[in-house]
Write a protein that holds these residues in place. Structure first.
Motif, PDB file in Angstrom:
ATOM      1  N   ARG A 141       0.847  -1.204   0.000  1.00 28.94           N
ATOM      2  CA  ARG A 141       0.000   0.000   0.000  1.00 28.94           C
ATOM      3  C   ARG A 141       0.876   1.245   0.000  1.00 28.94           C
ATOM      4  N   SER A 142       0.491   2.217  -0.787  1.00 27.53           N
ATOM      5  CA  SER A 142       1.261   3.452  -0.956  1.00 27.53           C
ATOM      6  C   SER A 142       0.862   4.474   0.095  1.00 27.53           C
ATOM      7  N   LEU A 143       1.865   5.062   0.743  1.00 31.80           N
ATOM      8  CA  LEU A 143       1.600   6.163   1.654  1.00 31.80           C
ATOM      9  C   LEU A 143       1.470   7.475   0.896  1.00 31.80           C
ATOM     10  N   ALA A 144       2.232   7.605  -0.195  1.00 32.26           N
ATOM     11  CA  ALA A 144       2.186   8.836  -0.982  1.00 32.26           C
ATOM     12  C   ALA A 144       0.828   9.005  -1.664  1.00 32.26           C
ATOM     13  N   HIS A 145       0.239   7.877  -2.078  1.00 30.41           N
ATOM     14  CA  HIS A 145      -1.042   7.923  -2.792  1.00 30.41           C
ATOM     15  C   HIS A 145      -1.984   6.887  -2.182  1.00 30.41           C
ATOM     16  N   PRO A 146      -2.551   7.196  -1.032  1.00 31.81           N
ATOM     17  CA  PRO A 146      -3.421   6.214  -0.359  1.00 31.81           C
ATOM     18  C   PRO A 146      -4.678   5.877  -1.150  1.00 31.81           C
ATOM     19  N   GLU A 147      -4.990   6.700  -2.158  1.00 30.38           N
ATOM     20  CA  GLU A 147      -6.175   6.427  -2.960  1.00 30.38           C
ATOM     21  C   GLU A 147      -5.948   5.306  -3.967  1.00 30.38           C
ATOM     22  N   ARG A 148      -4.699   4.935  -4.201  1.00 34.62           N
ATOM     23  CA  ARG A 148      -4.418   3.885  -5.168  1.00 34.62           C
ATOM     24  C   ARG A 148      -4.877   2.521  -4.634  1.00 34.62           C
ATOM     25  N   PRO A 149      -5.319   1.645  -5.530  1.00 35.32           N
ATOM     26  CA  PRO A 149      -5.685   0.295  -5.098  1.00 35.32           C
ATOM     27  C   PRO A 149      -4.481  -0.415  -4.483  1.00 35.32           C
ATOM     28  N   GLN A 150      -4.750  -1.152  -3.411  1.00 34.97           N
ATOM     29  CA  GLN A 150      -3.688  -1.909  -2.763  1.00 34.97           C
ATOM     30  C   GLN A 150      -3.522  -3.255  -3.450  1.00 34.97           C
TER      31      GLN A 150
END
Length: 396
Positions: free
Chosen positions: A360-369
């Motif tokens: 999971r991305s911290l920079a882009h939390p909206e991205r699908p995990q």
């Protein structure tokens, strides 16, 4: 080009001295060089009896350099002046005290800092007479220049609008930033064999981080934390997740840009991109070791993170969340590879049985995990796989 260093008589230039001047020493002489959006490339020399084209209704930023052991002008000054004017229509005053800062003996330069502060106070006093507000006065001090800014702030009982100090270790501000823990910076020489860069690279990085924060495509996010160790162990990256407050941004960020998070590496915006790697294992016995993760997109771009700052403890059915830092941000990850290592040179090779891995991305939390299930990692052997989208109930 900004006319800081030339010899054209129509445009005052920043004082350029030689190493010989540093050896023999220089007497103090302070020049204030005003830049605005109307005269971005040609300074106007101002002083306490002549404010020139300074508009007291606008914000005024003083840029104060520090110790100059070779007598050369600061290489970052031009970019900083232009960057500030790009961000806001303001007055930018370069405080040129190179005659005084140029010496091979640091104490000789530091002994002149209070005198420079007095000159600045006299100038600011005249600004106030003309209608300026202390709230609109901002000082950026680099190295000894930060001390000068602090002296000026003390003279006004802490009422200046803002002071940014670039180059001091101890906590003393409303907020203090410590890139990479405030110690060795990526890309800087680790030994004296690096020559002069060994002495100034880490220290000077603060200036380039600040410059990066002025860019519209790169705001640098920081994470409040009690220690760098806690940060690297992933314990301090929850700011910005409701109901918590947003993460602080380094530098002069007047706008909310797309994040370019936290600690520095050698990239155009001096940032790394943070991901959490969540791993649940089902080994019967506890396993201790590190994980190396590599991401690859469809175009073949690859970025890698070795999460080895502290061995992780993997227990059956317990989730371990590892903070991975990459110097590239791949929008669409095609494949992931993992390597498990105990760090042991001799002895048996172990397996790490992974029930589930989640990225999971911290920079882009909206991205699908991204997830993967039922993996067996053989120690020191790279395992490559295609991730799948995590179920909606795991997108948390």
């Amino acid at each position: 080009m900004l006319n800081l260093y030339n010899t054209d008589e129509t445009c005052p230039s920043f004082t350029r001295l030689s190493f010989h001047s540093a050896v023999v020493g220089t007497g103090l002489n302070v020049r204030l060089m005003l830049y605005t959006r109307r005269n971005r490339t040609c300074a106007q020399v101002v002083n306490s009896t002549f404010l020139g084209n300074l508009n007291v209704t606008k914000k005024t930023t003083f840029v104060v350099h520090g110790f100059r052991p070779t007598g050369s002008p600061p290489v970052w000054m031009e970019d900083l002046v232009q960057g500030l004017l790009d961000v806001e229509d303001m007055n930018v005053i370069v405080v040129d005290w190179n005659r005084g800062a140029t010496t091979v003996i640091y104490n000789h330069a530091s002994s002149k800092t209070r005198k420079v502060a007095v000159v600045l106070k006299e100038f600011i006093d005249q600004m106030l007479v003309q209608g300026a507000s202390l709230d609109d006065i901002y000082m950026i001090g680099v190295s000894l220049g930060a001390h000068i800014a602090g002296f000026v702030g003390k003279m006004y009982n802490g009422q200046l609008g803002r002071i940014t100090a670039l180059g001091y270790k101890e906590p003393l501000g409303n907020i203090d930033f410590y890139p990479n823990g405030g110690l060795d910076q990526p890309g800087c020489p680790k030994t004296i064999l690096g020559g002069l860069r060994y002495f100034k690279c880490d220290h000077q990085r603060s200036v380039y981080l600040y410059l990066s924060s002025l860019r519209e495509n790169c705001s640098i996010t920081a994470y409040p934390c009690d220690s760098y160790r806690d940060y690297r162990n992933g314990k301090c990256v929850n700011c910005g997740i409701p109901p918590k407050e947003s993460c602080p941004l380094l530098g002069k960020s007047n706008k909310q840009f797309s994040p370019c998070p936290s600690l520095t590496v050698l990239s155009p915006c001096f940032a790394v991109y943070h991901y959490f790697v969540d791993i649940i294992t089902w080994n019967k016995n506890i396993r201790r070791g590190s994980i190396t993760i590599k991401l690859r997109d469809k175009a073949g771009n690859i970025t890698e993170s070795k999460i080895n700052h502290e061995p992780a403890v993997f227990q059956k059915y317990h989730q371990v969340s590892l903070l991975a830092r990459f110097n590239q941000d791949l929008d669409k990850v095609a494949t992931i590879s993992l390597v498990f290592s105990t760090g042991s040179v001799i002895g048996p090779r172990y397996k790490l049985r992974v029930l589930r891995m989640k990225l999971r991305s911290l920079a882009h939390p909206e991205r699908p995990q991204l997830c993967r299930y039922d993996l067996v990692l053989m120690e020191n052997i790279e395992t490559v796989f295609q991730p799948i989208l995590c179920p909606k109930n795991l997108q948390l």
